[in-house]
Design an enzyme around this catalytic site. Structure first.
Site, PDB file in Angstrom:
ATOM      1  N   GLY A  38       0.797  -1.223   0.000  1.00 34.10           N
ATOM      2  CA  GLY A  38       0.000   0.000   0.000  1.00 34.10           C
ATOM      3  C   GLY A  38       0.826   1.268   0.000  1.00 34.10           C
ATOM      4  N   ASP A  59      10.697  -7.187  -2.060  1.00 32.62           N
ATOM      5  CA  ASP A  59       9.462  -7.776  -1.530  1.00 32.62           C
ATOM      6  C   ASP A  59       9.537  -9.276  -1.770  1.00 32.62           C
ATOM      7  OD1 ASP A  59       6.718  -8.328  -0.740  1.00 32.62           O
ATOM      8  OD2 ASP A  59       6.278  -6.239  -1.176  1.00 32.62           O
ATOM      9  N   ARG A  70      -6.018  -1.031  -2.475  1.00 30.19           N
ATOM     10  CA  ARG A  70      -5.136   0.093  -2.102  1.00 30.19           C
ATOM     11  C   ARG A  70      -3.750   0.054  -2.733  1.00 30.19           C
ATOM     12  NH1 ARG A  70      -5.375  -3.982   1.056  1.00 30.19           N
ATOM     13  NH2 ARG A  70      -3.572  -4.815   2.130  1.00 30.19           N
ATOM     14  N   LYS A  83       5.257  -9.298  -6.400  1.00 28.29           N
ATOM     15  CA  LYS A  83       4.975  -7.860  -6.298  1.00 28.29           C
ATOM     16  C   LYS A  83       6.092  -7.028  -6.917  1.00 28.29           C
ATOM     17  CE  LYS A  83       1.734  -7.658  -2.462  1.00 28.29           C
ATOM     18  NZ  LYS A  83       1.445  -7.173  -1.100  1.00 28.29           N
ATOM     19  N   ASP A 127       5.291  -4.179   6.053  1.00 30.43           N
ATOM     20  CA  ASP A 127       4.107  -4.352   6.891  1.00 30.43           C
ATOM     21  C   ASP A 127       4.391  -5.269   8.071  1.00 30.43           C
ATOM     22  OD1 ASP A 127       4.356  -6.746   5.633  1.00 30.43           O
ATOM     23  OD2 ASP A 127       2.304  -6.855   4.915  1.00 30.43           O
ATOM     24  N   CYS A 170      17.130   5.878  16.462  1.00 26.72           N
ATOM     25  CA  CYS A 170      16.870   4.811  15.495  1.00 26.72           C
ATOM     26  C   CYS A 170      15.521   4.185  15.854  1.00 26.72           C
ATOM     27  CB  CYS A 170      17.995   3.783  15.465  1.00 26.72           C
ATOM     28  SG  CYS A 170      17.949   2.550  16.779  1.00 26.72           S
ATOM     29  N   CYS A 173      15.065   2.920  19.298  1.00 26.25           N
ATOM     30  CA  CYS A 173      14.932   3.911  20.382  1.00 26.25           C
ATOM     31  C   CYS A 173      13.450   4.122  20.700  1.00 26.25           C
ATOM     32  CB  CYS A 173      15.534   5.257  19.977  1.00 26.25           C
ATOM     33  SG  CYS A 173      17.308   5.262  19.750  1.00 26.25           S
ATOM     34  N   CYS A 185      -2.891  -4.729   9.164  1.00 25.62           N
ATOM     35  CA  CYS A 185      -3.989  -4.394   8.246  1.00 25.62           C
ATOM     36  C   CYS A 185      -4.950  -5.553   8.032  1.00 25.62           C
ATOM     37  CB  CYS A 185      -3.440  -3.965   6.892  1.00 25.62           C
ATOM     38  SG  CYS A 185      -2.623  -2.377   6.913  1.00 25.62           S
TER      39      CYS A 185
END
Lengths: 246, 72
Positions: A38, A59, A70, A83, A127, A170, A173, A185
């Site tokens: 997305g 990916d 989306r 992908k 994700d 980072c 942290c 999602c």
């Protein structure tokens, strides 16, 4: 730049903030985009349209029907395809100036670091936390600037990091790498154009970084799609961070 | 005292530190639910976990509990 490029990028060249020098800089830049979902979809498409010369796409997933609500870089005809291949096809169709590298694999922090050595900037559009922590480690190791983004349900957030700057925090942290799954999602859903808002902001931060150098670090930007408000929260570097303070 | 928690005004008892407040949320029967993992921002600044017992909570404070977000 040839005549066709001068025409293609004319609306960039008109901007005093970019001009011919800036556009040449973009054409000579190399950005890693991790995750072509997305967020990665609008990010990849905007960077390709803007003439970022090289894009490395990471990916390990294939396009599914439930992605198409989306993930705008993918098409119905791409269902079942990797992908990275699907996004690469969209990018090539948009702009042949862009050289696309497809990395269709799930990588460790060490492997990410090897790939990131050659890029100017890393964009985290993943994700899952395991990937975010791996990208964080790889960027700290290679001292590469990066922008992490996420969006879920009606909430989005962005964080810029630059390990080359001494006061940059980072990702570790902020959150502990304790294997917790957080919000996903697939369980909570996500409002389609929210990915466009956050992804476009991430692409904008990427171009600003490529054109003007160091990103402003230590600030989380949050967007609430219910009331359309942005909020900034300051994130200091953690003194005893296990990743960036060793 | 009154504080703002994730944008909503709430009234809570007096707590000396963030740690005391979070402990009270974890107690059974607490009206407010606390997520398993979260980051904390107090008046716009993230507070490291190690500072929870040193950070005082005062009237009018704006507290944000952020659940880590995976979605992309």
């Amino acid at each position: 730049m040839n005549d066709e490029q001068l025409l293609r990028y004319s609306r960039h060249i008109l901007l005093p903030e970019i001009d011919i020098v800036g556009q040449q800089k973009l054409l000579a830049s190399h950005v890693a985009i991790v995750g072509l979902g997305g967020l990665g979809s609008p990010v990849a498409m905007y960077l390709a349209a803007a003439g970022v010369g090289q894009l490395s796409l990471f990916d390990f997933d294939v396009v599914e029907l439930s992605n198409l609500q989306r993930q705008i870089a993918h098409r119905f005809s791409s269902i079942g395809k990797a992908k990275v291949s699907s996004a690469a096809a969209t990018i090539r169709d948009l702009n042949a100036d862009v050289q696309v590298h497809e990395i269709n694999a799930s990588l460790s922090a060490e492997s990410f670091a090897e790939h990131f050595a050659a890029v100017d900037l890393v964009l985290d559009c993943t994700d899952r936390f395991s990937s975010r922590f791996a990208i964080n480690q790889a960027c700290v190791k290679t001292k590469k600037p990066w922008v992490s983004a996420s969006a879920i349900a009606m909430d989005g957030q962005l964080l810029a990091f630059d390990p080359a700057q001494e006061d940059s925090p980072c990702y570790a942290c902020l959150y502990d790498d304790d294997g917790d799954e957080g919000r996903r999602c697939a369980e909570e859903g996500v409002l389609s154009p929210l990915l466009g808002v956050i992804g476009s902001m991430q692409a904008l931060m990427a171009l600003r970084s490529l054109l003007e150098g160091p990103l402003a670090v230590g600030e989380m930007k949050r967007f609430d799609a219910r009331d359309l408000n942005w909020q900034s929260l300051r994130l200091p570097k953690k003194a005893d961070c296990s990743v960036c303070s060793v | 005292m009154n504080i703002t928690l994730n944008g909503k005004n709430i009234e809570i008892a007096q707590y000396n530190t963030l740690n005391d407040f979070f402990s009270s949320l974890k107690e059974e029967g607490s009206a407010l639910q606390v997520p398993k993992q979260f980051a904390v921002a107090l008046n716009g600044n993230f507070v490291p976990r190690e500072q929870y017992d040193k950070s005082s909570l005062q009237e009018g404070d704006e507290l944000e509990l952020l659940v880590p977000m995976q979605g992309g």
